[in-house]
Design an enzyme around this catalytic site. Structure first.
Site: not given
Ligand code: PEP
Length: 254
Positions: A92, A162
């Site tokens: 992450h 992400e």
């Molecule tokens: C994350 O940190 O994996 C994430 C997707 O957070 P958020 O949905 O709050 O942006």
């Protein structure tokens, strides 16, 4: 193929009582949505208690060490497996950024978890976005994290794209567009195809994470052609998270 929706609670909530209450509400709310696999990635502290109340959802962890033995403060893949964890998030951006986790370390974690037959949610994504193409760093993270991971193991892998700039806890965060998520999905699929060949690569789920909520999930799944989502902030409100799952269920054509 079922859609995969993962709740990443991060370091929340602050008490075991609240964790159990949230898990119960989520698990009850999502039970009728059969076209979605729901994973609750709890903090380690509450994993046992959360596990005891999950009936329709799967248990997830947010990190793992790459080995058992004498590593103070770490949790091993074997321990996760033995307590009933099925999915584990690895790499992450908060761990890469705040804790300095490297692709080499992430690679060791991926291998150890897959060896223990856990499903790995491998997070990749660029910090900043300049220009319209998906930055090469995403491909590098992917290749380095999967170095030496065999085709036979990789079917337990899920790749979560992400973009760090879209994660809600970052100042100035803005959700990505479904069109960019679609580009990222194609880019990641191409790299997986280069490494593993098409028949294997098409079986690896690619999901999106970054400020996902009930208002934008359908765009990421439909137009973005993502196969699921990793949800942070919106997973802490049971009603909102269940709504995300409901929409994912409606969107899934199987
Ligand atoms: C994350 O940190 O994996 C994430 C997707 O957070 P958020 O949905 O709050 O942006």
């Amino acid at each position: 193929m079922k859609t995969l929706i993962i709740a990443n609670w991060k370091s929340n909530p602050q008490t075991a009582k609240d964790a159990v209450a949230l898990a119960l509400a989520v698990d009850f709310g999502i039970q009728k949505y059969k076209k979605v696999d729901v994973v609750v990635a709890s903090p380690f502290l509450f994993i046992s208690q959360v596990k005891d109340v999950l009936k329709s959802s799967k248990l997830g962890a947010q990190n793992s060490f790459w080995s058992g033995g004498a590593y103070t403060g770490e949790v091993s893949p074997e321990q996760l497996k033995n307590i009933g964890v099925e999915y584990c998030i690895v790499g992450h951006s908060e761990r890469r950024g705040y804790l300095g986790e490297t692709d080499g370390e992430i690679n060791k974690k991926v291998k150890a978890l897959l060896k223990n037959k856990l499903k790995v949610i491998l997070c990749v994504g660029e910090k900043e976005r300049v220009g319209k193409d998906i930055p090469e760093i995403v491909g590098e993270q992917l290749k380095k994290s999967l170095d030496g991971v065999k085709s036979s193991e990789v079917l337990n892998l899920i790749v979560a794209y992400e973009p760090v700039w879209a994660i809600s806890t970052n100042p100035g965060a803005r959700p990505d567009t479904p069109a960019n998520a679609f580009q990222a999905m194609l880019y990641i699929r191409r790299i997986l195809t280069d490494i593993y060949g098409k028949p294997t690569a098409v079986k690896i789920k690619i999901i999106y994470g970054g400020s996902v909520n009930s208002q934008n999930i359908s765009g990421f799944l439909k137009e973005g052609r993502m196969e699921g989502a990793l949800v942070g902030g919106a997973s802490l409100k049971a009603e909102e998270f269940v709504e995300v799952v409901k929409i994912a269920n409606q969107t899934n054509q199987e």
